[in-house]
Design a protein around this motif. Structure first.
Motif, PDB file in Angstrom:
ATOM      1  N   SER A  19      52.159  -2.149  15.692  1.00 25.47           N
ATOM      2  CA  SER A  19      51.618  -1.259  15.293  1.00 25.47           C
ATOM      3  C   SER A  19      51.557   0.110  15.582  1.00 25.47           C
ATOM      4  N   SER A  68      53.514   3.025  13.829  1.00 28.00           N
ATOM      5  CA  SER A  68      52.766   4.091  13.287  1.00 28.00           C
ATOM      6  C   SER A  68      52.666   5.366  14.153  1.00 28.00           C
ATOM      7  N   HIS A  69      52.738   4.934  15.298  1.00 29.02           N
ATOM      8  CA  HIS A  69      52.256   6.028  16.569  1.00 29.02           C
ATOM      9  C   HIS A  69      50.862   6.532  16.366  1.00 29.02           C
ATOM     10  N   LEU A  70      49.970   5.690  15.756  1.00 27.11           N
ATOM     11  CA  LEU A  70      48.512   5.954  15.730  1.00 27.11           C
ATOM     12  C   LEU A  70      47.873   5.554  16.809  1.00 27.11           C
TER      13      LEU A  70
END
Length: 131
Positions: free
Chosen positions: A89, A93-95
């Motif tokens: 993830s 997403s780079h979240l």
């Protein structure tokens, strides 16, 4: 987790491991940078090792039911989802939220391996009593 559920988890995890590994190598490697690909590679490695461990626990549970192996498989499965899943993830997403999930998955792995050790030591003691 029953041995049947353990086998099912290992089969699904193994399938996803191969599918996502191929997708990463042939598709994602064209659009993601080296850091993101390293996160995916690490996630795949840990997923592979722990999928095999869960499969081994399922085989062991076919021979002798062990509450220690049961809980070990639960924590290893949870660790696989949290650790590897958070790395995938994060790469996609780079979240930054995911960097807080990864160590929780790692802790689940450690608990799972420790419970497996206790279960293995208890098997040894039981075998010694019967000899």
């Amino acid at each position: 987790m029953s041995s049947r559920a353990m086998f099912i988890f290992a089969a699904i995890s193994g399938f996803l491991l191969v599918a996502f590994g191929a997708f990463g190598a042939h598709v994602l490697s064209r659009s993601l940078g080296p850091t993101e690909m390293a996160w995916i590679h690490t996630g795949l490695e840990y997923q592979a090792f722990h999928t095999l461990a869960i499969f081994g626990l399922a085989v062991a549970m076919q021979r002798r039911i062990s509450i220690w192996f049961y809980w070990s498989s639960v924590f290893l499965a949870l660790g696989t989802v949290l650790f590897s899943g958070s790395l995938y993830s994060l790469a996609l997403s780079h979240l930054k939220f995911w960097v807080f999930v990864t160590p929780v998955g790692g802790l689940c792995f450690l608990v799972g391996w420790f419970l497996m050790l206790i279960g293995a030591l208890r098997l040894k003691r039981k075998a010694d009593r019967h000899e």
